[in-house]
Design an enzyme around this catalytic site. Structure first.
Site, PDB file in Angstrom:
ATOM      1  N   GLU A 194      -6.897   4.714   7.708  1.00 57.64           N
ATOM      2  CA  GLU A 194      -6.724   6.147   7.391  1.00 57.64           C
ATOM      3  C   GLU A 194      -7.985   6.706   6.725  1.00 57.64           C
ATOM      4  O   GLU A 194      -8.342   7.864   6.928  1.00 57.64           O
ATOM      5  CB  GLU A 194      -5.474   6.330   6.518  1.00 57.64           C
ATOM      6  CG  GLU A 194      -4.203   6.186   7.354  1.00 57.64           C
ATOM      7  CD  GLU A 194      -3.019   5.584   6.629  1.00 57.64           C
ATOM      8  OE1 GLU A 194      -2.976   5.605   5.383  1.00 57.64           O
ATOM      9  OE2 GLU A 194      -2.122   5.066   7.325  1.00 57.64           O
ATOM     10  N   GLY A 239       2.448   2.525  10.742  1.00 51.32           N
ATOM     11  CA  GLY A 239       3.386   3.631  10.583  1.00 51.32           C
ATOM     12  C   GLY A 239       4.059   4.067  11.874  1.00 51.32           C
ATOM     13  O   GLY A 239       4.675   5.123  11.943  1.00 51.32           O
ATOM     14  N   ASN A 287       0.874  -1.174   0.000  1.00 55.60           N
ATOM     15  CA  ASN A 287       0.000   0.000   0.000  1.00 55.60           C
ATOM     16  C   ASN A 287       0.910   1.223   0.000  1.00 55.60           C
ATOM     17  O   ASN A 287       1.474   1.576   1.035  1.00 55.60           O
ATOM     18  CB  ASN A 287      -0.905  -0.018   1.246  1.00 55.60           C
ATOM     19  CG  ASN A 287      -1.730   1.251   1.357  1.00 55.60           C
ATOM     20  OD1 ASN A 287      -1.752   2.083   0.453  1.00 55.60           O
ATOM     21  ND2 ASN A 287      -2.403   1.413   2.479  1.00 55.60           N
ATOM     22  N   TRP A 288       1.036   1.837  -1.159  1.00 55.55           N
ATOM     23  CA  TRP A 288       1.997   2.950  -1.284  1.00 55.55           C
ATOM     24  C   TRP A 288       1.467   4.238  -0.673  1.00 55.55           C
ATOM     25  O   TRP A 288       2.193   5.212  -0.562  1.00 55.55           O
ATOM     26  CB  TRP A 288       2.351   3.166  -2.760  1.00 55.55           C
ATOM     27  CG  TRP A 288       3.114   2.033  -3.369  1.00 55.55           C
ATOM     28  CD1 TRP A 288       3.544   0.897  -2.732  1.00 55.55           C
ATOM     29  CD2 TRP A 288       3.553   1.915  -4.730  1.00 55.55           C
ATOM     30  NE1 TRP A 288       4.223   0.082  -3.612  1.00 55.55           N
ATOM     31  CE2 TRP A 288       4.231   0.684  -4.844  1.00 55.55           C
ATOM     32  CE3 TRP A 288       3.421   2.723  -5.866  1.00 55.55           C
ATOM     33  CZ2 TRP A 288       4.800   0.247  -6.047  1.00 55.55           C
ATOM     34  CZ3 TRP A 288       3.971   2.298  -7.063  1.00 55.55           C
ATOM     35  CH2 TRP A 288       4.661   1.078  -7.153  1.00 55.55           C
ATOM     36  N   LYS A 289       0.195   4.246  -0.325  1.00 56.68           N
ATOM     37  CA  LYS A 289      -0.429   5.451   0.249  1.00 56.68           C
ATOM     38  C   LYS A 289      -0.159   6.654  -0.662  1.00 56.68           C
ATOM     39  O   LYS A 289      -0.022   6.479  -1.871  1.00 56.68           O
ATOM     40  CB  LYS A 289       0.045   5.655   1.692  1.00 56.68           C
ATOM     41  CG  LYS A 289      -0.160   4.378   2.534  1.00 56.68           C
ATOM     42  CD  LYS A 289      -0.014   4.574   4.009  1.00 56.68           C
ATOM     43  CE  LYS A 289      -0.257   3.243   4.718  1.00 56.68           C
ATOM     44  NZ  LYS A 289      -0.200   3.336   6.169  1.00 56.68           N
ATOM     45  N   SER A 347       3.456  -1.982  10.324  1.00 60.18           N
ATOM     46  CA  SER A 347       4.914  -2.006  10.537  1.00 60.18           C
ATOM     47  C   SER A 347       5.525  -3.379  10.270  1.00 60.18           C
ATOM     48  O   SER A 347       6.449  -3.805  10.962  1.00 60.18           O
ATOM     49  CB  SER A 347       5.279  -1.512  11.941  1.00 60.18           C
ATOM     50  OG  SER A 347       4.831  -0.178  12.123  1.00 60.18           O
ATOM     51  N   HIS A 382      -9.478   1.141   4.736  1.00 61.40           N
ATOM     52  CA  HIS A 382      -8.219   1.345   5.448  1.00 61.40           C
ATOM     53  C   HIS A 382      -8.469   2.287   6.631  1.00 61.40           C
ATOM     54  O   HIS A 382      -9.281   3.208   6.537  1.00 61.40           O
ATOM     55  CB  HIS A 382      -7.166   1.939   4.504  1.00 61.40           C
ATOM     56  CG  HIS A 382      -5.800   1.917   5.127  1.00 61.40           C
ATOM     57  ND1 HIS A 382      -5.380   2.891   6.007  1.00 61.40           N
ATOM     58  CD2 HIS A 382      -4.773   1.037   5.013  1.00 61.40           C
ATOM     59  CE1 HIS A 382      -4.152   2.589   6.415  1.00 61.40           C
ATOM     60  NE2 HIS A 382      -3.765   1.480   5.826  1.00 61.40           N
ATOM     61  N   GLY A 400       2.931  -1.045   4.290  1.00 63.07           N
ATOM     62  CA  GLY A 400       2.984   0.383   4.010  1.00 63.07           C
ATOM     63  C   GLY A 400       4.415   0.817   3.735  1.00 63.07           C
ATOM     64  O   GLY A 400       4.948   0.601   2.648  1.00 63.07           O
ATOM     65  N   GLY A 401       5.034   1.410   4.738  1.00 66.44           N
ATOM     66  CA  GLY A 401       6.374   2.011   4.573  1.00 66.44           C
ATOM     67  C   GLY A 401       7.382   1.107   3.876  1.00 66.44           C
ATOM     68  O   GLY A 401       8.101   1.550   2.967  1.00 66.44           O
ATOM     69  N   GLU A 459      -5.255  -4.808  10.513  1.00 63.28           N
ATOM     70  CA  GLU A 459      -4.287  -3.735  10.698  1.00 63.28           C
ATOM     71  C   GLU A 459      -4.581  -3.006  12.003  1.00 63.28           C
ATOM     72  O   GLU A 459      -5.416  -2.086  12.036  1.00 63.28           O
ATOM     73  CB  GLU A 459      -4.368  -2.739   9.529  1.00 63.28           C
ATOM     74  CG  GLU A 459      -4.083  -3.366   8.182  1.00 63.28           C
ATOM     75  CD  GLU A 459      -3.427  -2.375   7.212  1.00 63.28           C
ATOM     76  OE1 GLU A 459      -2.407  -2.743   6.623  1.00 63.28           O
ATOM     77  OE2 GLU A 459      -3.927  -1.240   7.077  1.00 63.28           O
TER      78      GLU A 459
HETATM   79  P1  13P Z   1       3.036   0.503   7.701  1.00 63.97           P
HETATM   80  O1  13P Z   1       3.573  -0.773   7.141  1.00 63.97           O
HETATM   81  O2  13P Z   1       3.775   1.726   7.222  1.00 63.97           O
HETATM   82  O3  13P Z   1       2.897   0.447   9.189  1.00 63.97           O
HETATM   83  O4  13P Z   1       1.557   0.678   7.118  1.00 63.97           O
HETATM   84  C1  13P Z   1       0.681  -0.387   7.202  1.00 63.97           C
HETATM   85  C2  13P Z   1      -0.515  -0.065   6.406  1.00 63.97           C
HETATM   86  O5  13P Z   1      -1.266   0.845   6.732  1.00 63.97           O
HETATM   87  C3  13P Z   1      -0.759  -0.838   5.189  1.00 63.97           C
HETATM   88  O6  13P Z   1      -2.015  -0.592   4.682  1.00 63.97           O
END
Ligand code: 13P
Length: 250
Positions: A97, A173, A9-11, A212, A95, A233-234, A167
């Site tokens: 967010e 994050g 997930n590149w956000k 994470s 998600h 994510g990251g 999640e």
């Molecule tokens: P991180 O891996 O950066 O914690 O993000 C997880 C995430 O929200 C994937 O959708």
């Protein structure tokens, strides 16, 4: 046997240049990854670039969000059919967010899930509790409620071929990760909740962990019986780290 899935997930990250480099890196290393299915979810505007670069590879791509509506006067929204037009296989739905920053409630998330399904996309339904909810001991209530909204609107059969991502909001994050046991407990709960409606669907359902996940903790997390992959994510923004997680899943 459930085929593991690792999805990035590149956000809202990257530029056309950095996305090209990242896709190039993933393509270069994907041959060594083995049997896990791999997908990336770039920002909408980079999906055509992902399609162009990944079309002749085993890597799938998808959106990070979609509209619950099929089309019409909804400024700024993207319909499931549009994602399908650009070859998307997956779309992330609900998600945390989106839930917290953009006010998406369980009912809207369920409608988005149903819209994705109706169009032939595979939704990746995100569920998870906040730190406060965990500390209050309400993790299963929260995750159960988030799942039930989808089960009630779309039915358990709609979860066949779909994906659930657990999640924990407090692990996204933050560098904090659920312990493998904490994650396994919630994954097993999710599977049993779905099994209450349809045991066969529950048995085949891929449940990803997100929060994470990194090369350093992926092996342990992915070794759990009910963890079938990761939503990253990251660490999905660096080809080397993302590919290392894909290998750990395989
Ligand atoms: P991180 O891996 O950066 O914690 O993000 C997880 C995430 O929200 C994937 O959708």
């Amino acid at each position: 046997m459930r085929q593991p899935l690792v999805a990035g997930n590149w956000k809202m990250n990257g530029s056309l240049n950095s996305v090209r480099e990242l896709l190039k890196g993933i393509k270069a290393g994907i041959g060594d990854v083995g049997p896990a299915e791999v997908a990336v979810c770039p920002p909408f505007v980079f999906i055509p670039e992902a399609q162009a670069q990944l079309a002749d590879t085993p890597v799938a791509w998808g959106g990070q969000n979609l509209s619950a509506e099929a089309g019409g006067a909804f400024t700024g929204e993207i319909a499931a059919s549009m994602l399908l037009d650009f070859g998307c296989r997956y779309v992330i739905v609900g998600h945390s967010e989106r839930r917290t920053l953009y006010g998406e409630d369980d009912a809207l998330v369920a409608r988005k899930f149903a819209a994705a399904r109706a169009a032939g996309l595979r939704p990746i339904l995100c569920v998870g509790e906040t730190l406060e909810e965990r500390q209050r001991g309400t993790t299963e209530d929260v995750v159960g409620r988030q799942l039930d909204a989808v089960l009630e609107l779309a039915g358990a059969a709609a979860l066949a071929d779909a994906v659930v991502a657990y999640e924990p909001v407090w692990a996204i994050g933050t560098g904090m990760t659920a312990t493998p046991q904490q994650a396994q407990d919630v994954h097993a709960f999710i599977r049993s909740r779905v099994a209450g409606h349809d045991p066969a669907v529950a048995d085949g359902l891929r449940i990803l962990y997100g929060g994470s996940m990194k090369p350093g903790n992926a092996v342990e997390l992915l070794a759990q019986a009910d963890i079938d992959g990761g939503l990253i994510g990251g660490a999905s923004l660096k080809a080397e780290d993302f590919l290392a997680i894909c290998k750990a899943a395989a």
